[in-house]
Motif scaffolding. Structure first.
Motif, mmCIF file in Angstrom:
data_model
loop_
_atom_site.group_PDB
_atom_site.id
_atom_site.type_symbol
_atom_site.label_atom_id
_atom_site.label_comp_id
_atom_site.label_asym_id
_atom_site.label_seq_id
_atom_site.Cartn_x
_atom_site.Cartn_y
_atom_site.Cartn_z
ATOM 1 N N TRP A 1 0.862 -1.186 0.000
ATOM 2 C CA TRP A 1 0.000 0.000 0.000
ATOM 3 C C TRP A 1 0.897 1.234 0.000
ATOM 4 C CZ3 TRP A 1 0.085 3.072 4.579
ATOM 5 C CH2 TRP A 1 0.736 2.471 5.670
ATOM 6 N N VAL A 2 0.304 2.394 -0.303
ATOM 7 C CA VAL A 2 1.094 3.617 -0.424
ATOM 8 C C VAL A 2 0.728 4.567 0.716
ATOM 9 C CG1 VAL A 2 1.632 5.579 -1.936
ATOM 10 C CG2 VAL A 2 1.179 3.328 -2.933
ATOM 11 N N ASP A 3 1.725 5.033 1.478
ATOM 12 C CA ASP A 3 1.423 5.920 2.609
ATOM 13 C C ASP A 3 1.206 7.360 2.130
ATOM 14 O OD1 ASP A 3 3.910 7.157 2.349
ATOM 15 O OD2 ASP A 3 4.842 6.019 3.982
ATOM 16 N N ASP A 4 0.921 8.253 3.083
ATOM 17 C CA ASP A 4 0.584 9.637 2.710
ATOM 18 C C ASP A 4 1.760 10.397 2.108
ATOM 19 O OD1 ASP A 4 -2.013 9.292 3.462
ATOM 20 O OD2 ASP A 4 -1.840 10.322 5.391
ATOM 21 N N ASN A 5 2.980 9.876 2.281
ATOM 22 C CA ASN A 5 4.154 10.523 1.671
ATOM 23 C C ASN A 5 4.484 9.936 0.304
ATOM 24 O OD1 ASN A 5 4.580 12.162 3.956
ATOM 25 N ND2 ASN A 5 5.495 10.398 5.003
ATOM 26 N N GLN B 1 4.622 0.852 1.224
ATOM 27 C CA GLN B 1 4.767 0.070 2.459
ATOM 28 C C GLN B 1 4.302 -1.350 2.163
ATOM 29 O OE1 GLN B 1 5.952 1.291 5.315
ATOM 30 N NE2 GLN B 1 5.935 3.482 4.837
ATOM 31 N N LYS C 1 -1.925 6.153 11.953
ATOM 32 C CA LYS C 1 -2.122 6.260 10.496
ATOM 33 C C LYS C 1 -3.335 7.158 10.218
ATOM 34 C CE LYS C 1 0.898 2.867 9.486
ATOM 35 N NZ LYS C 1 1.330 2.524 10.852
ATOM 36 N N SER C 2 -3.301 7.833 9.089
ATOM 37 C CA SER C 2 -4.461 8.657 8.705
ATOM 38 C C SER C 2 -5.581 7.741 8.208
ATOM 39 C CB SER C 2 -4.060 9.621 7.582
ATOM 40 O OG SER C 2 -3.813 8.881 6.397
ATOM 41 N N GLU D 1 -4.757 6.370 4.846
ATOM 42 C CA GLU D 1 -3.786 5.262 4.865
ATOM 43 C C GLU D 1 -4.459 3.961 5.287
ATOM 44 O OE1 GLU D 1 0.536 7.332 5.746
ATOM 45 O OE2 GLU D 1 -0.833 7.147 7.437
ATOM 46 N N ARG E 1 -6.441 2.684 2.344
ATOM 47 C CA ARG E 1 -5.633 2.060 1.285
ATOM 48 C C ARG E 1 -5.110 0.699 1.735
ATOM 49 N NH1 ARG E 1 -4.085 7.535 0.481
ATOM 50 N NH2 ARG E 1 -2.174 7.310 1.692
ATOM 51 N N PHE E 2 -4.732 0.609 3.011
ATOM 52 C CA PHE E 2 -4.283 -0.689 3.507
ATOM 53 C C PHE E 2 -5.425 -1.716 3.446
ATOM 54 C CE2 PHE E 2 -4.240 -3.930 6.675
ATOM 55 C CZ PHE E 2 -3.050 -4.566 6.378
#
Ligand code: NDP
Length: 448
Positions: free
Chosen positions: A68-72, A76, A139-140, A143, A146-147
């Protein structure tokens, strides 16, 4: 304690060899095999038919990558699991845990325990468990979404309303279930009750949110009643401050007890006036903050670092609702020394075997997790039933069913203990009562 029966001792050795470095799984299997010693003496056919041999091996283990892709914008990667342990009496059923401590051994121990717990509810559900080493804390929402979507993209290939119906557990609440149900529906283009713990607007059941904690108190009350005691007027120590702990606090308070502690993985609070649950719900459910915040609203209460200190507080009844092995021998001794006369497990396997031995030797009434916290999964099964009927029961209807199920579980576990010469030992009683229905079904199927 070493197993006396040579077949069961040999089986335990094989389990340890085949599942190396999984101490929680070994602990869970050992406890059940110990309880089964008098059962195989009375019914040697359980050995001859290979039922117990098959029971300790999961039907299927699914293990997968969750990218998955984090907020930055950084990629991950976590690891996902689903252990489909046993479907002898119904579709696999059991929660999903998102916590950094998750690995195959934790999911196997939870899935194994789930077989007996689900059988004890009297409802047609098999045993399974799943999760990931993903940590939703900090986590937001984006995030977490998306996970959850990535996790479900793989999991959706293996579950279904008649195959495997996951629910929540540590780190998986209404938000996570919503994201996962949405993704399943989108991928499969079908609207089925594939998860439980759903929101009320999309097929959830009333009382499911409260069920583990409420059921724990209903069970505790039955156990106390049989000993001429009651929750009314009792001082209660509860650990954790998540779903199980919050609704155990709510129901214990409604039944006339005073709950004086709650905790998280950093520390615990003690409020001698009784925990104010509105404050806790605001801190934990709305703001997702730490339990230490409580003392800002209630300066008379105290916060202490370190979660095991919660068991040094003087109480009549202890309800561990955080995590596995949170009560060790020293904590159990502290509880007994302080006059605690009843312990019922809201969390799964929160007491070590040494702690259970201390409780049993000290004459403490002890309600094991498989029986005491089965209200969560029982209400999940009621959610499945309502989904199948495309119908919703009222809060009062579900609550009454839950109450009856918990009373029946207490009765069945205590009768099974008595039948096998271990009156009052609900650990053995719950294991045996849960085992019998699953084992008889497996015998009917032959070698499968
Ligand atoms: P939540 O995620 O809602 O809450 C978990 C609570 O336990 C949090 O307060 C958390 O603190 C604390 N906790 C978690 N890990 C640890 C740790 N290693 N040490 C100390 N505290 C810890 O989960 P639930 O309330 O749903 O689950 C709690 C227990 O109840 C688990 O054992 C679960 O398997 C069991 N259970 C839950 C059911 C359900 O329906 N939800 C059904 C049956 C059993 P922190 O925030 O610091 O992590």
């Amino acid at each position: 304690m070493a197993l006396k029966n040579s077949y069961l001792a040999g089986l335990m050795e094989r389990v340890e060899k085949r599942n190396p470095a999984e101490p929680e799984f070994h602990q869970a299997v050992h406890e059940v095999l110990e309880s089964l010693e008098p059962v195989v003496e009375k019914y040697p056919e359980f050995i001859d038919s290979g039922v117990i041999e098959m029971l300790v091996e999961p039907e299927r283990i699914i293990k997968f990558r969750v990218p998955w892709v984090d907020d930055n914008g950084k990629v991950q990667v976590n690891r996902g699991f689903r252990v489909q342990f046993n479907s002898a009496i119904g579709p696999y059923k059991g929660g999903l845990r998102f916590h950094p401590s998750v690995y195959e051994g934790i999911i196997k121990f939870l899935g194994f325990e789930q077989i007996f717990k689900n059988s004890l509810t009297g409802l047609p559900i098999g045993g399974g468990k799943g999760g990931s080493d993903f940590d939703p804390k900090g986590k937001s929402d984006a995030e977490v979404m998306r996970f959850c979507q990535s996790f479900m993209t793989e999991l959706s290939k293996h579950i279904g309303a008649n195959t495997d119906v996951p629910a929540g557990d540590i780190g998986v609440g209404a938000r996570e279930i919503g994201y996962m149900f949405g993704q399943y529906k989108r991928l499969r283009n079908e609207y089925t009750g594939v998860l439980t713990g759903k929101g009320l607007t999309y097929g959830g059941s009333l009382v499911r949110t409260e069920a583990t904690g409420y059921g724990l108190c209903y069970f505790t009350d039955e156990m106390l009643k049989a000993a001429g005691k009651s929750l009314k007027g009792a001082t209660v120590a509860i650990s954790g401050s998540g779903n199980a702990a919050i609704f155990a606090t709510e129901k214990a308070t409604q039944l006339g007890a005073k709950v004086v502690t709650l905790s998280d993985s950093n520390g615990y609070i003690y409020d001698e006036n009784g925990i104010d649950l509105d404050t806790v719900k605001k801190i934990k459910l709305e703001e997702r903050k730490r339990i230490s915040e409580y003392v800002k609203y209630h300066p008379n209460a105290v916060y202490q670092d370190g979660c095991s200190g919660v068991w040094t507080v003087k109480c009549d009844i202890a309800l561990p609702c955080a995590t596995q092995n949170e009560i060790n021998e020293a904590s159990a001794k502290a509880l007994v020394a302080n006059g605690c006369y009843a312990v019922a497990e809201g969390a799964n396997m929160p007491s070590t075997p040494e702690a259970i031995a201390v409780f049993q030797a000290g004459g403490v009434l002890f309600g094991p997790a498989k029986a005491a916290n089965a209200g969560g999964v029982a209400t999940s099964a009621l959610e499945m039933r309502q989904n199948s009927m495309r119908y919703s029961w009222t809060f009062e209807e579900v609550d009454a069913k839950l109450k009856q199920i918990m009373a029946d579980i207490y009765k069945n576990a205590s009768e099974a203990a008595k039948e096998f010469g271990m009156e009052g030992n609900l650990v053995a009683g719950a294991n045996i009562a849960g085992f019998m229905k699953v084992a008889r079904s497996m015998q009917a199927y032959g070698v499968v």
